[in-house]
Design an enzyme around this catalytic site. Sequence first.
Site, PDB file in Angstrom:
ATOM      1  CB  SER A 261      -5.462 -48.576  27.748  1.00 19.78           C
ATOM      2  OG  SER A 261      -5.468 -47.475  27.035  1.00 19.78           O
ATOM      3  CE  LYS A 262      -7.770 -55.473  24.248  1.00 20.39           C
ATOM      4  NZ  LYS A 262      -8.879 -56.379  24.500  1.00 20.39           N
TER       5      LYS A 262
END
Length: 503
Positions: A261-262
């Site tokens: 994930s970012k």
Amino acid sequence: MAGQRVRTRFAPSPTGYLHVGGLRTALYNYLFAKRMNGEFVIRIEDTDQSRKVEDAEKNLISSLEWAGIIADESPMHGGNYGPYVQSQRLDLYKKYCQQLLDDKNAYYCFATPEELEENRQLQLKQGLQPKYNRKWLPEDMGGNMPESEIKKKLKEGVPYVIRMKVPDYVSVWFEDVIRGPIEFDSATIDDQVLMKSDGFPTYHFASVIDDHLMEFTHIIRGEEWLPSMPKHLLLYEFFGWEPPKFAHLPLLLNPDRSKLSKRQGDVAVEDYIRKGYSSEAIVNFVALLGWNEGEGSEQEVFSMDELIERFSLERVGKAGAVFNVEKLSWLEKQYIKTRPVDVIVEGIKPVLDEELAKRSPEMPVERITSDDYLAKVVELMRERVAFEHEFVTFSSYFFFEPETYEEKTVAKRWRPDMPELLGEFSKVLEASDDFTAENIEAQLKAFVAPRELKPAVLIHPLRLVASGVSFGPSLYHMLEVLGKETVLRRIARGIERIRLPEP
Ligand code: GLU
């Protein structure tokens, strides 16, 4: 399909940037096609008009090209089709959808979004997996809706979608190239929307039609598409088409094994490009996210050509692959070590130009921007940096006079008699014509010996006046690269500017 030439595709939706996971999918498709002497193409899946982002297509293609992944039918290869864009193929999807309606494999559905939501809530309350309730399934297809009612709605121009009719009792089965046989029960499959009320097909429909018409032999994509397989396979069956082979790639994970994930780091390829990562290291890194060469192989550094030579889907694992940025930095270092000096020199120039626009150099610009000077800096520093821009940012003293002197080193290494000592040593350097590392070293040793000092007494302060910091490459080699004039000037300036802290 036997004997058919391998054809693969990368099918991004233009909803933003190229994700590193997307790069891996594209790369595996590309490597596999090239390995098999086949073809690789790009298809832009822009049927969800609400999620379409301006310029996303251009960015996707340019990130892929940066990585060296170029589609065979793209104009870059003299082709004139690519990339294929689904929004330009709407008539085709309509035609095939009509065939499904005619064959009674699909039906009109006039349910409103509110109705669907109500139905969903009800099913959730009953502990059921939400599914369309088939209110609009026509009588002649086993449902309750009279033909006349459907005709009436169509005539009135009420918005509708078209759904596929999933057969009631079939099991859908296929053999994934990576995962082996997988079976689905049709009872769990929803009557998927094929055509939306805006006249655009859904991803599922358009991708099956295109994958068939474009004659792909292998569909290689992320694991998140695995649950869509039964719908896709049923569509192949409705049309009587032979499905291609499918390979679903393992998930990419954060180091804590959650889904990549970012929040835990950069996921856009553009971010890595901006930070100065090289395409060779990124491609190498991404290739290893799920693929390995097999037992007995210790090799971790692979060029694109080597990857093409060795890649195989059989060696792609099922288990999630951890995205470990440290490994990427390690690879970057390996590449800097072996990249030809002249290539690095060309890479440094724009960074240096940018820096020169911000501050003025101490030495003549012609000298510090010359290939010769830059090559010397590269040779000396390449073991210590991972990125080309670091030749300028980590060792800015090769181009600019130090503006400050590391305080803790001043406190630790600068003796009250240092101005005198350095002043005298500077005269020794000045008197000699031989400003090479070996000679500077010999001169320093000859200078400290009669004074009964250790070389370190002079080495640290010399580095400090020359670079402003306490770490770097071999001092003598650094001085040689800087050159006599610059070194003498920096010694004089250091003597002038360095003051011991007040006791
Ligand atoms: N457009 C889909 C995506 O964004 C493609 C999935 C597939 O390869 O079938 O990932």
